[in-house]
Scaffold this motif. Structure first.
Motif, PDB file in Angstrom:
ATOM      1  N   PRO A 186      49.716  47.394  38.780  1.00  0.00           N
ATOM      2  CA  PRO A 186      48.944  47.330  37.051  1.00  0.00           C
ATOM      3  C   PRO A 186      48.609  46.530  37.206  1.00  0.00           C
ATOM      4  N   ALA A 187      46.819  46.908  36.686  1.00  0.00           N
ATOM      5  CA  ALA A 187      46.158  46.126  36.230  1.00  0.00           C
ATOM      6  C   ALA A 187      45.380  46.806  35.620  1.00  0.00           C
ATOM      7  N   ILE A 188      44.525  46.023  34.092  1.00  0.00           N
ATOM      8  CA  ILE A 188      43.771  46.217  33.750  1.00  0.00           C
ATOM      9  C   ILE A 188      42.291  46.352  34.623  1.00  0.00           C
ATOM     10  N   VAL A 189      41.128  46.825  35.322  1.00  0.00           N
ATOM     11  CA  VAL A 189      40.237  47.682  35.520  1.00  0.00           C
ATOM     12  C   VAL A 189      38.807  47.683  35.074  1.00  0.00           C
ATOM     13  N   THR A 190      38.089  47.218  35.071  1.00  0.00           N
ATOM     14  CA  THR A 190      36.451  47.923  34.393  1.00  0.00           C
ATOM     15  C   THR A 190      36.661  49.043  35.105  1.00  0.00           C
ATOM     16  N   ALA A 191      35.325  49.936  34.254  1.00  0.00           N
ATOM     17  CA  ALA A 191      34.765  50.937  35.135  1.00  0.00           C
ATOM     18  C   ALA A 191      34.325  50.949  35.407  1.00  0.00           C
ATOM     19  N   ASP A 192      33.612  50.023  36.006  1.00  0.00           N
ATOM     20  CA  ASP A 192      32.129  49.243  36.581  1.00  0.00           C
ATOM     21  C   ASP A 192      31.683  49.919  38.167  1.00  0.00           C
ATOM     22  N   PRO A 193      31.189  50.671  38.509  1.00  0.00           N
ATOM     23  CA  PRO A 193      31.075  51.352  39.871  1.00  0.00           C
ATOM     24  C   PRO A 193      30.385  50.439  40.798  1.00  0.00           C
ATOM     25  N   THR A 194      30.153  49.756  40.388  1.00  0.00           N
ATOM     26  CA  THR A 194      29.613  48.081  41.707  1.00  0.00           C
ATOM     27  C   THR A 194      30.452  47.300  42.558  1.00  0.00           C
ATOM     28  N   LYS A 195      31.877  46.739  41.632  1.00  0.00           N
ATOM     29  CA  LYS A 195      33.017  46.086  41.776  1.00  0.00           C
ATOM     30  C   LYS A 195      33.775  46.571  42.743  1.00  0.00           C
ATOM     31  N   PRO A 196      34.553  46.322  43.705  1.00  0.00           N
ATOM     32  CA  PRO A 196      35.179  46.515  44.316  1.00  0.00           C
ATOM     33  C   PRO A 196      36.764  46.827  43.598  1.00  0.00           C
ATOM     34  N   PHE A 197      37.730  47.911  43.815  1.00  0.00           N
ATOM     35  CA  PHE A 197      38.310  48.107  43.848  1.00  0.00           C
ATOM     36  C   PHE A 197      39.313  48.318  44.680  1.00  0.00           C
ATOM     37  N   GLN A 226      35.105  54.805  36.088  1.00  0.00           N
ATOM     38  CA  GLN A 226      36.443  55.590  34.788  1.00  0.00           C
ATOM     39  C   GLN A 226      37.432  55.744  35.556  1.00  0.00           C
ATOM     40  N   ALA A 227      37.768  56.967  35.944  1.00  0.00           N
ATOM     41  CA  ALA A 227      39.007  57.191  36.700  1.00  0.00           C
ATOM     42  C   ALA A 227      40.239  56.116  37.254  1.00  0.00           C
ATOM     43  N   ILE A 228      39.187  55.227  38.154  1.00  0.00           N
ATOM     44  CA  ILE A 228      40.462  54.225  38.718  1.00  0.00           C
ATOM     45  C   ILE A 228      40.807  53.172  37.463  1.00  0.00           C
ATOM     46  N   ALA A 229      39.724  52.414  36.884  1.00  0.00           N
ATOM     47  CA  ALA A 229      40.112  52.474  35.246  1.00  0.00           C
ATOM     48  C   ALA A 229      41.319  53.068  34.609  1.00  0.00           C
ATOM     49  N   ASP A 230      41.371  53.657  34.613  1.00  0.00           N
ATOM     50  CA  ASP A 230      42.330  54.614  33.587  1.00  0.00           C
ATOM     51  C   ASP A 230      43.098  54.880  34.399  1.00  0.00           C
ATOM     52  N   ALA A 231      43.811  54.894  36.123  1.00  0.00           N
ATOM     53  CA  ALA A 231      44.736  54.952  36.397  1.00  0.00           C
ATOM     54  C   ALA A 231      45.618  53.594  36.889  1.00  0.00           C
ATOM     55  N   ALA A 232      44.748  53.190  36.541  1.00  0.00           N
ATOM     56  CA  ALA A 232      45.424  51.456  37.077  1.00  0.00           C
ATOM     57  C   ALA A 232      46.605  50.382  36.332  1.00  0.00           C
ATOM     58  N   PRO A 233      46.309  51.108  35.074  1.00  0.00           N
ATOM     59  CA  PRO A 233      47.917  50.360  34.769  1.00  0.00           C
ATOM     60  C   PRO A 233      48.609  50.772  34.871  1.00  0.00           C
ATOM     61  N   GLY A 234      49.624  51.691  35.039  1.00  0.00           N
ATOM     62  CA  GLY A 234      50.069  53.080  35.215  1.00  0.00           C
ATOM     63  C   GLY A 234      50.308  53.148  36.814  1.00  0.00           C
ATOM     64  N   SER A 235      49.609  52.394  37.562  1.00  0.00           N
ATOM     65  CA  SER A 235      49.514  52.191  39.189  1.00  0.00           C
ATOM     66  C   SER A 235      51.222  51.228  40.058  1.00  0.00           C
ATOM     67  N   SER A 236      51.386  51.139  40.915  1.00  0.00           N
ATOM     68  CA  SER A 236      52.266  50.135  41.861  1.00  0.00           C
ATOM     69  C   SER A 236      51.548  48.844  41.516  1.00  0.00           C
TER      70      SER A 236
END
Length: 169
Positions: A49-60, A37-47
């Motif tokens: 930017p992307a919409i990321v699902t908060a699924d812990p079984t997916k690669p990041f 969830q933290a990764i999904a929350d941070a992704a749009p404001g990252s270097s």
């Protein structure tokens, strides 16, 4: 969020959890789901930017998980610049684990970023956490083991250490 850094086992670890939520959960005490969830929350404001699902079984993506470390109020510093060394000269994962001996006073929290580039296989990355001479990884199923006791399968040994991140508060 109040986080106390330290390598720990992940209670009720769910097989199939991806490496990034596993490694970051192991050093923060949060659950892999909270990390995703933290990764999904941070992704749009990252270097990157992307919409990321908060699924812990997916690669990041690395750009998203380092942004999540910042979002959690932690700091990261990239240590040895292994990425500048040609991949053939980087240590394979098994070799690194069998030969890494931390000093007794070395309690640094490290996220190890490894990369696989093998002919005939898709490139992949892998992240695992170490502190001192202990590891938590997907291959340990969220358990904390001595590096020398970690069973690294041949497919994991295709990964070579590329980057080392020290995590601090």
């Amino acid at each position: 969020m109040n986080i106390t850094l330290g390598l720990r086992e992940i209670p009720n670890y769910i097989e199939g959890t991806a490496c990034v939520p596993t490694a970051i959960a192991a050093i923060t005490g949060l659950t892999p789901q909270q990390i995703a969830q933290a990764i999904a929350d941070a992704a749009p404001g990252s270097s990157k930017p992307a919409i990321v699902t908060a699924d812990p079984t997916k690669p990041f993506d690395i750009n998203h998980w380092v942004a999540a470390i910042d979002l959690l109020g932690l700091k990261w510093h990239e240590g040895v610049g292994w990425h500048s060394i040609h991949e053939d000269q980087r240590a394979p994962m098994r070799h690194f684990l069998q030969n890494h001996i931390a000093a007794d006073d070395d309690r640094r929290i490290l996220l190890m970023f490894a990369e696989r580039r093998v002919a005939g296989k898709d490139p992949m990355t892998h992240v695992f956490a170490i502190q001192g001479n202990e590891i938590v990884d997907t291959s340990t199923f969220g358990r904390k083991l001595a590096l020398k006791d970690a069973a690294i399968t041949d497919d994991f040994n295709e990964f070579r250490i590329k980057r080392i991140f020290e995590i601090t508060q």
